[in-house]
Write a protein that holds these residues in place. Structure first.
Motif, PDB file in Angstrom:
ATOM      1  N   ALA A   5      -3.783  -6.758   0.076  1.00 31.43           N
ATOM      2  CA  ALA A   5      -3.965  -7.052   1.500  1.00 31.43           C
ATOM      3  C   ALA A   5      -2.621  -7.149   2.222  1.00 31.43           C
ATOM      4  O   ALA A   5      -2.465  -6.638   3.339  1.00 31.43           O
ATOM      5  CB  ALA A   5      -4.751  -8.344   1.671  1.00 31.43           C
ATOM      6  N   THR A   6      -1.648  -7.778   1.603  1.00 36.85           N
ATOM      7  CA  THR A   6      -0.327  -7.916   2.213  1.00 36.85           C
ATOM      8  C   THR A   6       0.348  -6.554   2.377  1.00 36.85           C
ATOM      9  O   THR A   6       0.873  -6.237   3.439  1.00 36.85           O
ATOM     10  CB  THR A   6       0.560  -8.833   1.354  1.00 36.85           C
ATOM     11  OG1 THR A   6      -0.143 -10.042   1.089  1.00 36.85           O
ATOM     12  CG2 THR A   6       1.852  -9.165   2.062  1.00 36.85           C
ATOM     13  N   ALA A   7       0.336  -5.760   1.312  1.00 40.00           N
ATOM     14  CA  ALA A   7       0.954  -4.434   1.374  1.00 40.00           C
ATOM     15  C   ALA A   7       0.218  -3.540   2.359  1.00 40.00           C
ATOM     16  O   ALA A   7       0.844  -2.851   3.172  1.00 40.00           O
ATOM     17  CB  ALA A   7       0.965  -3.797  -0.014  1.00 40.00           C
ATOM     18  N   GLY A   8      -1.109  -3.545   2.307  1.00 34.17           N
ATOM     19  CA  GLY A   8      -1.892  -2.708   3.222  1.00 34.17           C
ATOM     20  C   GLY A   8      -1.700  -3.100   4.673  1.00 34.17           C
ATOM     21  O   GLY A   8      -1.561  -2.243   5.554  1.00 34.17           O
ATOM     22  N   GLY A   9      -1.672  -4.400   4.944  1.00 36.16           N
ATOM     23  CA  GLY A   9      -1.454  -4.867   6.313  1.00 36.16           C
ATOM     24  C   GLY A   9      -0.090  -4.481   6.847  1.00 36.16           C
ATOM     25  O   GLY A   9       0.050  -4.053   7.999  1.00 36.16           O
ATOM     26  N   GLY A  10       0.931  -4.612   6.012  1.00 33.42           N
ATOM     27  CA  GLY A  10       2.282  -4.230   6.431  1.00 33.42           C
ATOM     28  C   GLY A  10       2.409  -2.744   6.717  1.00 33.42           C
ATOM     29  O   GLY A  10       2.999  -2.333   7.724  1.00 33.42           O
ATOM     30  N   PHE A  12      -0.085  -0.658   7.438  1.00 36.79           N
ATOM     31  CA  PHE A  12      -0.932  -0.292   8.563  1.00 36.79           C
ATOM     32  C   PHE A  12      -0.264  -0.645   9.891  1.00 36.79           C
ATOM     33  O   PHE A  12      -0.253   0.164  10.825  1.00 36.79           O
ATOM     34  CB  PHE A  12      -2.295  -0.985   8.450  1.00 36.79           C
ATOM     35  CG  PHE A  12      -3.235  -0.631   9.557  1.00 36.79           C
ATOM     36  CD1 PHE A  12      -3.830   0.620   9.596  1.00 36.79           C
ATOM     37  CD2 PHE A  12      -3.503  -1.538  10.567  1.00 36.79           C
ATOM     38  CE1 PHE A  12      -4.693   0.960  10.626  1.00 36.79           C
ATOM     39  CE2 PHE A  12      -4.365  -1.216  11.599  1.00 36.79           C
ATOM     40  CZ  PHE A  12      -4.959   0.043  11.635  1.00 36.79           C
ATOM     41  N   SER A  13       0.325  -1.848   9.970  1.00 35.08           N
ATOM     42  CA  SER A  13       0.988  -2.233  11.225  1.00 35.08           C
ATOM     43  C   SER A  13       2.217  -1.364  11.489  1.00 35.08           C
ATOM     44  O   SER A  13       2.497  -1.010  12.637  1.00 35.08           O
ATOM     45  CB  SER A  13       1.345  -3.711  11.212  1.00 35.08           C
ATOM     46  OG  SER A  13       2.238  -4.006  10.171  1.00 35.08           O
ATOM     47  N   ALA A  14       2.940  -0.994  10.451  1.00 42.81           N
ATOM     48  CA  ALA A  14       4.086  -0.094  10.630  1.00 42.81           C
ATOM     49  C   ALA A  14       3.631   1.274  11.124  1.00 42.81           C
ATOM     50  O   ALA A  14       4.277   1.878  11.989  1.00 42.81           O
ATOM     51  CB  ALA A  14       4.860   0.044   9.326  1.00 42.81           C
ATOM     52  N   ALA A  15       2.520   1.761  10.587  1.00 43.03           N
ATOM     53  CA  ALA A  15       1.993   3.052  11.031  1.00 43.03           C
ATOM     54  C   ALA A  15       1.586   2.998  12.500  1.00 43.03           C
ATOM     55  O   ALA A  15       1.843   3.944  13.259  1.00 43.03           O
ATOM     56  CB  ALA A  15       0.805   3.453  10.160  1.00 43.03           C
ATOM     57  N   LEU A  16       0.964   1.907  12.906  1.00 44.29           N
ATOM     58  CA  LEU A  16       0.582   1.765  14.317  1.00 44.29           C
ATOM     59  C   LEU A  16       1.797   1.734  15.239  1.00 44.29           C
ATOM     60  O   LEU A  16       1.781   2.323  16.321  1.00 44.29           O
ATOM     61  CB  LEU A  16      -0.252   0.497  14.517  1.00 44.29           C
ATOM     62  CG  LEU A  16      -1.703   0.571  14.107  1.00 44.29           C
ATOM     63  CD1 LEU A  16      -2.385  -0.769  14.344  1.00 44.29           C
ATOM     64  CD2 LEU A  16      -2.430   1.666  14.860  1.00 44.29           C
ATOM     65  N   LEU A  17       2.848   1.053  14.796  1.00 47.83           N
ATOM     66  CA  LEU A  17       4.066   0.987  15.609  1.00 47.83           C
ATOM     67  C   LEU A  17       4.764   2.348  15.697  1.00 47.83           C
ATOM     68  O   LEU A  17       5.389   2.667  16.711  1.00 47.83           O
ATOM     69  CB  LEU A  17       5.036  -0.048  15.039  1.00 47.83           C
ATOM     70  CG  LEU A  17       4.637  -1.501  15.250  1.00 47.83           C
ATOM     71  CD1 LEU A  17       5.542  -2.421  14.443  1.00 47.83           C
ATOM     72  CD2 LEU A  17       4.693  -1.867  16.728  1.00 47.83           C
ATOM     73  N   MET A  18       4.653   3.154  14.650  1.00 44.76           N
ATOM     74  CA  MET A  18       5.314   4.459  14.640  1.00 44.76           C
ATOM     75  C   MET A  18       4.502   5.549  15.328  1.00 44.76           C
ATOM     76  O   MET A  18       5.025   6.609  15.660  1.00 44.76           O
ATOM     77  CB  MET A  18       5.591   4.888  13.190  1.00 44.76           C
ATOM     78  CG  MET A  18       6.593   4.017  12.470  1.00 44.76           C
ATOM     79  SD  MET A  18       8.207   4.032  13.246  1.00 44.76           S
ATOM     80  CE  MET A  18       8.738   5.658  12.885  1.00 44.76           C
ATOM     81  N   THR A  47       6.303   4.674  -1.207  1.00 42.25           N
ATOM     82  CA  THR A  47       6.153   3.553  -0.285  1.00 42.25           C
ATOM     83  C   THR A  47       4.997   2.664  -0.687  1.00 42.25           C
ATOM     84  O   THR A  47       5.193   1.485  -0.982  1.00 42.25           O
ATOM     85  CB  THR A  47       5.962   4.067   1.156  1.00 42.25           C
ATOM     86  OG1 THR A  47       7.066   4.916   1.491  1.00 42.25           O
ATOM     87  CG2 THR A  47       5.917   2.922   2.130  1.00 42.25           C
ATOM     88  N   ALA A  48       3.791   3.185  -0.715  1.00 39.39           N
ATOM     89  CA  ALA A  48       2.616   2.356  -0.975  1.00 39.39           C
ATOM     90  C   ALA A  48       2.664   1.731  -2.373  1.00 39.39           C
ATOM     91  O   ALA A  48       2.439   0.526  -2.523  1.00 39.39           O
ATOM     92  CB  ALA A  48       1.349   3.179  -0.801  1.00 39.39           C
ATOM     93  N   LEU A  49       2.976   2.507  -3.371  1.00 40.13           N
ATOM     94  CA  LEU A  49       3.048   1.976  -4.728  1.00 40.13           C
ATOM     95  C   LEU A  49       4.165   0.944  -4.863  1.00 40.13           C
ATOM     96  O   LEU A  49       3.988  -0.104  -5.482  1.00 40.13           O
ATOM     97  CB  LEU A  49       3.233   3.119  -5.731  1.00 40.13           C
ATOM     98  CG  LEU A  49       3.181   2.736  -7.198  1.00 40.13           C
ATOM     99  CD1 LEU A  49       1.808   2.159  -7.538  1.00 40.13           C
ATOM    100  CD2 LEU A  49       3.463   3.941  -8.071  1.00 40.13           C
ATOM    101  N   ALA A  50       5.303   1.228  -4.239  1.00 39.31           N
ATOM    102  CA  ALA A  50       6.410   0.272  -4.280  1.00 39.31           C
ATOM    103  C   ALA A  50       6.029  -1.036  -3.593  1.00 39.31           C
ATOM    104  O   ALA A  50       6.364  -2.123  -4.078  1.00 39.31           O
ATOM    105  CB  ALA A  50       7.645   0.875  -3.624  1.00 39.31           C
ATOM    106  N   TYR A  51       5.345  -0.968  -2.476  1.00 42.67           N
ATOM    107  CA  TYR A  51       4.892  -2.178  -1.787  1.00 42.67           C
ATOM    108  C   TYR A  51       3.942  -2.982  -2.669  1.00 42.67           C
ATOM    109  O   TYR A  51       4.054  -4.210  -2.762  1.00 42.67           O
ATOM    110  CB  TYR A  51       4.186  -1.813  -0.482  1.00 42.67           C
ATOM    111  CG  TYR A  51       5.071  -1.865   0.724  1.00 42.67           C
ATOM    112  CD1 TYR A  51       4.858  -2.814   1.712  1.00 42.67           C
ATOM    113  CD2 TYR A  51       6.103  -0.966   0.897  1.00 42.67           C
ATOM    114  CE1 TYR A  51       5.660  -2.857   2.843  1.00 42.67           C
ATOM    115  CE2 TYR A  51       6.905  -0.995   2.006  1.00 42.67           C
ATOM    116  CZ  TYR A  51       6.681  -1.950   2.978  1.00 42.67           C
ATOM    117  OH  TYR A  51       7.484  -1.996   4.078  1.00 42.67           O
ATOM    118  N   LEU A  52       2.996  -2.310  -3.302  1.00 45.56           N
ATOM    119  CA  LEU A  52       2.050  -3.018  -4.171  1.00 45.56           C
ATOM    120  C   LEU A  52       2.771  -3.729  -5.317  1.00 45.56           C
ATOM    121  O   LEU A  52       2.492  -4.890  -5.611  1.00 45.56           O
ATOM    122  CB  LEU A  52       1.023  -2.040  -4.735  1.00 45.56           C
ATOM    123  CG  LEU A  52      -0.056  -1.590  -3.778  1.00 45.56           C
ATOM    124  CD1 LEU A  52      -0.895  -0.488  -4.416  1.00 45.56           C
ATOM    125  CD2 LEU A  52      -0.929  -2.753  -3.375  1.00 45.56           C
TER     126      LEU A  52
END
Length: 111
Positions: A5-10, A12-18, A47-52
């Protein structure tokens, strides 16, 4: 909070900002399939795997000890430069790497 949830939220919000910047700088012609595949692979694995993995580390070790992995970035940068680009590694670089590794070991030391 679960690491997913933490990685996905981060992300997702970065994608929205970009999104507005992506819309504004979108190329006039179609991008080649190779470019799309490269972006997808970078997004999924780098990115995603590293965040997880990172948020799972925070969950297991705590934020202070998990943040120690970021100190290893310059060590691996020098290592990959030497291995793949043939860059020369000097004594100062080795001393710096030893200091970084020593600091990470001290930070991870169990009392």
């Amino acid at each position: 909070m679960p690491p997913l949830a933490t990685a996905g939220g981060g992300l997702f919000s970065a994608a929205l900002l970009m999104l507005p910047l992506a819309w504004w700088t979108w190329p006039a012609g179609p991008a080649p399939l190779k470019a799309w595949l490269a972006v997808l692979l970078l997004a999924a694995f780098c990115t995603a795997l590293a965040y997880l993995i990172y948020y799972r580390l925070i969950n297991r070790l705590g934020a202070t000890r998990a943040s120690a992995v970021t100190y290893l970035v310059p060590v691996f940068g020098v290592l990959w430069g030497a291995v793949f680009l043939g860059e020369r590694v000097g004594g100062a670089m080795l001393l710096g790497a030893a200091l970084i590794l020593g600091g990470v070991l001290l930070l991870g030391w169990r009392r």
